[in-house]
Design an enzyme around this catalytic site. Structure first.
Site, short mmCIF file in Angstrom:
data_model
loop_
_atom_site.label_atom_id
_atom_site.label_comp_id
_atom_site.label_asym_id
_atom_site.label_seq_id
_atom_site.Cartn_x
_atom_site.Cartn_y
_atom_site.Cartn_z
N THR A 104 -43.41 -34.89 11.41
CA THR A 104 -42.84 -35.82 12.38
C THR A 104 -43.77 -37.00 12.64
O THR A 104 -44.97 -36.92 12.42
CB THR A 104 -42.54 -35.11 13.72
N GLU B 154 -38.84 -32.61 9.79
CA GLU B 154 -39.22 -31.26 10.23
C GLU B 154 -40.59 -30.88 9.71
O GLU B 154 -41.57 -31.36 10.22
CB GLU B 154 -38.15 -30.21 9.88
N THR C 267 -38.30 -37.50 12.21
CA THR C 267 -38.91 -36.38 11.50
C THR C 267 -38.09 -35.99 10.28
O THR C 267 -36.91 -36.33 10.18
CB THR C 267 -39.00 -35.18 12.48
N GLY D 18 -43.97 -30.39 16.55
CA GLY D 18 -43.07 -29.27 16.81
C GLY D 18 -43.00 -29.02 18.31
O GLY D 18 -42.97 -29.96 19.11
#
Ligand code: GLU
Length: 598
Positions: A409, A429, A427, A497
């Protein structure tokens, strides 16, 4: 990432802050950009000097914050391809200075229409796939929302077309950019996954190995893709030739006949179809909103849990923190409020959480029902149970939730001379997404659907983040804009995250409660308590604050090298900007202002 000689470090020893001094002028070429810049006329902070330089150029030539954000974001798709790009999604938060209003775009990836709750359960044994197996597959790919986001932002609030935003990035992709240590490391970490696909290794493993630091990396396919979209529009991506290639990559992963390195799992096809791409819709949810003293905090609504969790934790801190709180008290409340907010997020927040529940979670009355559980002298045993939304008093115990962390990201922050602000987190991921470059198109696909819970996590209660047809996975991305007495004060966001939420919270707390300047607040060592037994912390945080916090019953898990890679802009009372990126995390970021002097 950046190429800079070491800068003088000032140290603020009590809070463990080492801040790199800003360069004399932030106005030069990309290589001259440091992590901090202050001045006037517009400002930008990203993780990458090339992207910051491209955005700055747009601001200098009369573009607004949205124009600059799109140009910088498209450039990040070239120079930070493992973190973000047109193969992924994100959340765009915009402050309109004239209207004094905050709007958002939800460009989150969306699952295929055929997705069921059992999507990540292996039919062979009825067990959830290993994360790595699910990640490097066609299954993990959601319909990307990034291009649609740029197009909508340009149309609604920009002064330039999407095509104009893509051109400088296409030039960077053709011309190439220097490989730095962070980039090389990201390829090295992904070498086994990247080595399975011809399309990926051709670009990122030239000659079968990660590119050397200092070499120039070009991506002519991505340059062509950007130019094609600039000419023909985003229809080419969602319904045209690029859609064909994207869908065949998902349905028939382009595995090399003779891969480089070994991959321990079968590479499974996914279910995404052209119809899924064609029906992709952006959403434009109202931002979350809460107050903290004289600040108004705007964040991202569902399907992100970011705005909700940041607001809930701030409200709990505000309710619970005693007036005479010491720095350790403040950190104690930060950690406890984070754990409580994560328990609630895990239990109550998913793509389909009702706005009534969202309002309840970000309310002061909910914070009061949760803050009462904090003992000022003793840490709660983790995991703490989620609150009961129907309870009338301090909420009782139930079952704790899981924790998760990603490392990919990217985030950017832009402000223009008119006072408009963009805070944008986007992002693919994991770092490297699902590891598949769409052949001939030069961009990596996301693995965002692995942000769903593969199996129920909430015991007998419903899990709000299970897969479903056309559903968006819950995110933690927390692009945040804070007003003070109704005027812009701070915009910030970060990757990381689920640690995104705590990084945004901690930077805010550092700035607002712990007396740090913005660059100090960004540089200070970080810790993240996401409702698990051990706090995840950078070693410097544990060294500095560990003894006092352990004395209050907190426990630390193993140290982590770094948390987050934030960017931020502060708005000064005299109409100036302090743009701030990381001094060292993820190789250091790049901040710039249009006029270093008034
Ligand atoms: N996929 C994550 C989310 O949406 C972001 C990944 C990361 O920052 O590492 O929350």
């Amino acid at each position: 990432m950046r190429f800079l000689p070491a800068l003088t470090a000032l140290s603020l020893t009590t809070l463990g802050v080492a801040v790199a001094a800003p360069p004399a002028s932030a106005g030069g070429g990309a290589a001259a950009l440091g992590p901090t810049a202050s001045g006037y006329g517009g400002a930008i902070a990203t993780v990458d000097p090339t992207a910051t330089a491209v955005g700055l150029d747009v601001l200098r030539h009369g573009g607004n914050a949205v124009d600059a954000a799109i140009a910088a974001a498209a450039t990040l798709g070239v120079t930070e391809p493992f973190s973000a790009g047109i193969g992924g999604g994100g959340f765009f938060v915009y402050y309109d200075a004239k209207r004094r209003s905050v709007s958002t775009i939800d460009g989150r990836e969306t699952g295929p229409a055929t997705m069921t709750e059992k999507y990540f359960i292996d039919p062979a044994d009825g067990l959830p796939y290993d994360f790595a197996e699910a990640r490097v597959s066609g299954l993990s790919v959601g319909v990307p929302g990034t291009l649609a986001t740029w197009e909508a932002a340009a149309r609604k609030w920009g002064t330039r077309s999407l095509a104009a935003g893509l051109r400088p990035a296409a030039d960077v992709a053709s011309r190439g950019f220097p490989v730095d240590a962070t980039f090389r490391q990201q390829v090295t970490d992904n070498a086994a996954a990247f080595g399975q696909f011809d399309s990926t290794r051709e670009i990122y493993l030239p000659g079968g190995a990660p590119p050397a630091v200092g070499t120039t990396l070009r991506n002519p396919d991505l340059a062509d893709t950007y130019r094609l979209i600039a000419r023909k529009g985003t229809g080419e991506f969602y319904r045209g030739a690029i859609a064909d290639d994207l869908v065949s990559t998902v349905q028939d992963p382009p595995v090399a006949d003779v891969p480089t390195g070994t991959w321990a799992y079968p590479i499974r096809p996914g279910e995404l179809t052209k119809a899924d791409l064609a029906r992709y819709q952006l959403r434009f949810p109202s931002p979350t909103r809460s107050d903290y003293e004289n600040l108004t905090v705007y964040g991202m609504n569902t399907p992100s849990s970011g705005g909700i969790a940041v607001s809930e934790a701030l409200n709990i801190i505000e309710k619970g923190l005693p007036a005479s709180a010491t720095a350790t008290d403040k950190l104690h409340y930060y950690l406890e409020a984070s754990a409580l907010a994560f328990a609630d997020r895990n239990r109550h927040v998913g793509a389909y959480t009702s706005q009534q529940v969202v309002k309840q979670l970000v309310s002061d009355s909910w914070a009061a029902k949760r803050a009462c559980q904090i003992d000022p002298a003793k840490a709660l045993v983790k995991p703490v149970p989620p609150g009961d939304l129907t309870a009338s008093g301090c909420t009782p115990a139930a079952v704790g939730g899981p924790t998760e962390q990603g490392q990919s990201t990217t985030n950017l922050t832009v402000a223009d001379r008119w006072g408009n602000i963009v805070e944008y987190t986007f992002t693919i991921e994991q770092t490297g997404g699902n590891a598949m470059v769409v052949p001939g198109r030069g961009f990596l696909l996301n693995n965002e659907l692995t942000d769903f819970n593969f199996a129920p996590t909430q015991g007998t209660a419903a899990d709000p983040n299970l897969p479903g047809p056309g559903k968006r996975p819950r995110s933690s991305m927390s692009p945040t804009i804070v007003l003070k007495d109704g005027k812009p004060f701070l915009a910030l966001g970060s990757p990381g995250g689920a640690t995104i939420i705590t990084t945004v919270l901690q930077v805010l707390l550092n700035r607002v409660e712990l007396g740090m300047t913005l660059p100090e607040a960004m540089a200070a060592p970080r810790a993240s308590q996401r409702n698990s037994a051990g706090i995840q912390a950078e070693a410097a945080f544990r060294t500095l604050h560990g003894p006092e916090l352990i004395a209050r019953g907190h426990t630390f898990g193993p140290d982590v090298a770094e948390l987050g890679a934030a960017t931020a802009i502060e708005f000064t009372r005299r109409g100036g900007y302090i743009a701030s990126a990381e001094p060292t995390r993820r190789g250091g970021g790049a901040a710039a202002v249009v006029h270093p002097k008034r």
